[in-house]
Scaffold this active site. Structure first.
Site, short mmCIF file in Angstrom:
data_model
loop_
_atom_site.label_atom_id
_atom_site.label_comp_id
_atom_site.label_asym_id
_atom_site.label_seq_id
_atom_site.Cartn_x
_atom_site.Cartn_y
_atom_site.Cartn_z
N PHE A 233 0.82 -1.22 0.00
CA PHE A 233 0.00 0.00 0.00
C PHE A 233 0.86 1.28 0.00
O PHE A 233 0.81 2.08 -0.95
CB PHE A 233 -0.95 -0.08 1.22
CG PHE A 233 -1.42 1.21 1.77
CD1 PHE A 233 -1.93 2.21 0.95
CD2 PHE A 233 -1.36 1.46 3.15
CE1 PHE A 233 -2.37 3.43 1.48
CE2 PHE A 233 -1.80 2.65 3.68
CZ PHE A 233 -2.30 3.64 2.84
N ASP B 101 8.25 -9.69 -1.66
CA ASP B 101 7.93 -11.12 -1.83
C ASP B 101 6.46 -11.34 -2.18
O ASP B 101 6.00 -12.48 -2.27
CB ASP B 101 8.34 -11.93 -0.59
CG ASP B 101 7.46 -11.63 0.63
OD1 ASP B 101 6.59 -10.72 0.54
OD2 ASP B 101 7.64 -12.30 1.67
N GLY C 37 1.56 -7.60 -0.77
CA GLY C 37 1.49 -6.62 -1.86
C GLY C 37 1.11 -7.28 -3.18
O GLY C 37 0.89 -8.49 -3.23
N ALA D 243 9.14 -3.10 3.77
CA ALA D 243 8.71 -4.51 3.81
C ALA D 243 8.48 -4.95 5.25
O ALA D 243 9.29 -4.70 6.14
CB ALA D 243 9.77 -5.39 3.17
N ALA D 244 7.36 -5.59 5.48
CA ALA D 244 7.04 -6.06 6.83
C ALA D 244 5.85 -6.99 6.76
O ALA D 244 5.11 -7.00 5.77
CB ALA D 244 6.70 -4.88 7.74
N TYR E 260 3.98 -7.66 16.98
CA TYR E 260 4.20 -6.71 15.89
C TYR E 260 4.87 -5.44 16.43
O TYR E 260 5.88 -4.97 15.90
CB TYR E 260 2.87 -6.36 15.22
CG TYR E 260 2.96 -5.21 14.23
CD1 TYR E 260 3.57 -5.39 12.98
CD2 TYR E 260 2.47 -3.95 14.54
CE1 TYR E 260 3.68 -4.33 12.08
CE2 TYR E 260 2.57 -2.89 13.65
CZ TYR E 260 3.16 -3.08 12.43
OH TYR E 260 3.27 -2.04 11.53
N LYS F 67 8.63 -3.95 15.61
CA LYS F 67 8.84 -2.60 15.06
C LYS F 67 9.79 -1.80 15.97
O LYS F 67 10.59 -1.01 15.50
CB LYS F 67 7.49 -1.88 14.92
CG LYS F 67 6.69 -2.36 13.74
CD LYS F 67 7.28 -1.80 12.46
CE LYS F 67 6.99 -2.65 11.27
NZ LYS F 67 7.63 -2.18 10.05
N VAL G 169 -9.62 0.74 9.02
CA VAL G 169 -10.99 1.23 9.12
C VAL G 169 -11.42 2.04 7.89
O VAL G 169 -12.56 1.89 7.42
CB VAL G 169 -11.20 2.00 10.45
CG1 VAL G 169 -10.32 3.22 10.56
CG2 VAL G 169 -12.65 2.41 10.62
N GLY H 253 -8.10 -5.57 22.74
CA GLY H 253 -6.79 -5.04 22.37
C GLY H 253 -6.86 -3.73 21.58
O GLY H 253 -5.83 -3.14 21.28
P1 NAD Z 1 1.65 -3.65 3.06
O1 NAD Z 1 1.37 -5.01 3.60
O2 NAD Z 1 0.72 -3.12 2.05
O3 NAD Z 1 3.14 -3.57 2.52
C1 NAD Z 1 4.19 -4.38 3.01
C2 NAD Z 1 4.89 -4.99 1.81
O4 NAD Z 1 6.00 -5.78 2.27
C3 NAD Z 1 3.99 -5.91 1.00
O5 NAD Z 1 4.06 -5.56 -0.37
C4 NAD Z 1 4.57 -7.31 1.24
O6 NAD Z 1 4.37 -8.18 0.15
C5 NAD Z 1 6.03 -6.98 1.51
N1 NAD Z 1 6.76 -7.99 2.29
C6 NAD Z 1 6.32 -8.63 3.41
N2 NAD Z 1 7.27 -9.48 3.83
C7 NAD Z 1 8.33 -9.35 2.97
C8 NAD Z 1 9.62 -9.97 2.89
N3 NAD Z 1 10.02 -10.90 3.77
N4 NAD Z 1 10.43 -9.59 1.88
C9 NAD Z 1 10.04 -8.68 0.96
N5 NAD Z 1 8.84 -8.07 1.00
C10 NAD Z 1 8.00 -8.40 1.99
O7 NAD Z 1 1.73 -2.65 4.32
P2 NAD Z 1 1.80 -1.06 4.36
O8 NAD Z 1 0.59 -0.60 5.08
O9 NAD Z 1 2.14 -0.52 3.03
O10 NAD Z 1 3.02 -0.88 5.35
C11 NAD Z 1 4.31 -0.47 4.93
C12 NAD Z 1 5.18 -0.31 6.17
O11 NAD Z 1 4.64 0.70 7.02
C13 NAD Z 1 5.27 -1.57 7.03
O12 NAD Z 1 6.59 -1.66 7.53
C14 NAD Z 1 4.29 -1.32 8.16
O13 NAD Z 1 4.64 -2.03 9.32
C15 NAD Z 1 4.44 0.18 8.33
N6 NAD Z 1 3.28 0.82 8.94
C16 NAD Z 1 2.12 0.98 8.23
C17 NAD Z 1 1.02 1.62 8.81
C18 NAD Z 1 -0.29 1.82 8.08
O14 NAD Z 1 -1.18 2.49 8.62
N7 NAD Z 1 -0.45 1.28 6.86
C19 NAD Z 1 1.12 2.08 10.15
C20 NAD Z 1 2.31 1.90 10.83
C21 NAD Z 1 3.39 1.29 10.21
#
Ligand code: NAD
Length: 317
Positions: A11, A34, A38, A75-76, A141, A145, A185, A270
């Site tokens: 995202f 990976d 995504g 990535a996460a 989680y 982080k 949400v 939670g």
């Molecule tokens: P998302 O799940 O859309 O994006 C994470 C991407 O990482 C995905 O494309 C997934 O395929 C990829 N991924 C997961 N494991 C992997 C691995 N081992 N190797 C390579 N790629 C891998 O999530 P997002 O909302 O875009 O979040 C992006 C970052 O921001 C994350 O680190 C998340 O923890 C952090 N974050 C997001 C929010 C939010 O509100 N969306 C809030 C706090 C923190």
């Protein structure tokens, strides 16, 4: 300039890659993902080179980082619920994976910005949440982080690397999926509204969040990379705007030009009651970034959800 985006097919990553693709000074954008959460379809309007693989793969990381000036590490495994189901898997990607990305950055002297989360504050009742508050993660989680941001800062201190650890709050916008049980949400509300279903609110709806439009987060990330912004402490990314879920539902109704029915469900275990960021540090480090307001961000997100490509695919990507 070569920029590596880990998790770039997700995202926030897709929003970032779209914007990076417009910048002439960025000659090469390489995404390592990976595709566990995504999708390649998210990158269709970009000029990225895509490598499918894991950040846990050291030799692949070494290859993708060759010649890179900067890495944006997104990535996460981004789900609290998934981390409760599989704490070790969550730790491997979120904590050890970050360590590997930092090692690969160190090897080529690249700047690194990593994504942490407001989940590191846990359920502290204090608001606004400033970066000096004690961290008390209440999920694996959040713990992962916290480790990720600690490694990021420790690499600056130990190896003189240029790094930045950003604590994202509730980010929303295009490319955010609505089609899974733990959807955030805003996409869940928009998806329900477009289907003509009531918006489901867990609890009384007076719980508050500090929502940040993805475009604002992307502006921060790009400014960080371009100026190699560093900080020896983590930095909240949010602008201290407290909105309850009932207010959010009303605002969305205004954007969609019709009242939206709300249905209450029992509170979820939670769930944090109130979350609002202190944004002093963010404003100091990124003085030129003005946040996109909630009404404008919601309008743009609704427009994205209404695109035939998104609506036609069951709003999943
Ligand atoms: P998302 O799940 O859309 O994006 C994470 C991407 O990482 C995905 O494309 C997934 O395929 C990829 N991924 C997961 N494991 C992997 C691995 N081992 N190797 C390579 N790629 C891998 O999530 P997002 O909302 O875009 O979040 C992006 C970052 O921001 C994350 O680190 C998340 O923890 C952090 N974050 C997001 C929010 C939010 O509100 N969306 C809030 C706090 C923190």
């Amino acid at each position: 300039m070569k920029i590596v985006v880990t998790g770039g097919a997700g995202f926030i990553g897709a929003n970032l890659c779209k914007e990076l693709s417009r910048l002439p000074e960025v000659s090469h954008i390489l995404v390592l993902d990976d595709l566990s959460s995504g999708s390649l379809a998210n990158l269709r309007d970009t000029r990225v080179d895509f490598v499918q693989g894991s950040i846990l793969d050291r030799s692949l990381l070494g290859e993708v980082m060759r010649g890179a000036d900067a890495a944006v590490h997104l990535a996460a495994r981004p789900s609290v619920a998934m981390s409760v189901d599989d704490p070790e898997g969550s730790h491997d990607v979120n904590a050890s994976g970050t360590l590997r990305v930092l090692e690969a950055c160190r090897a080529v002297g690249a700047y690194a910005v990593t994504a942490s989360s407001c989940s590191v504050y846990g359920d502290s009742a204090e608001n606004p949440k400033h970066e000096g508050l004690p961290t008390r993660p209440v999920s694996p989680y959040g713990a992962g982080k916290l480790a990720a941001e600690a490694y990021t800062l420790s690499y600056a201190a130990s190896f003189n690397m240029r790094t930045l650890a950003l604590r994202f709050f509730n980010v929303y916008g295009p490319f955010q999926p609505a089609d899974h049980a733990y959807a955030a949400v805003i996409p869940a509300f928009i998806d329900a509204a477009l289907r003509g279903d009531p918006l489901r609110i867990y609890g009384d709806g007076l719980q508050t969040r500090d929502f940040t439009f993805a475009e604002t987060v992307v502006s921060v990330l790009i400014d960080a990379v371009m100026r190699e912004v560093t900080s020896d402490t983590p930095v909240n990314v949010a602008h201290g705007v407290q909105v309850s879920l009932l207010e959010l539902a009303r605002e969305l109704g205004q954007v969609m030009d019709r009242p939206l029915e709300v249905r209450h469900a029992p509170p979820r275990k939670g769930d944090i009651r109130d979350s609002r960021a202190s944004c002093e540090r963010l404003r100091r480090l990124f003085p030129d970034i003005a946040p996109v307001s909630l009404d404008v961000g919601l309008q743009r997100t609704v427009s994205w959800f209404e695109q035939p490509m998104v609506a036609g695919s069951g709003r999943s990507q």
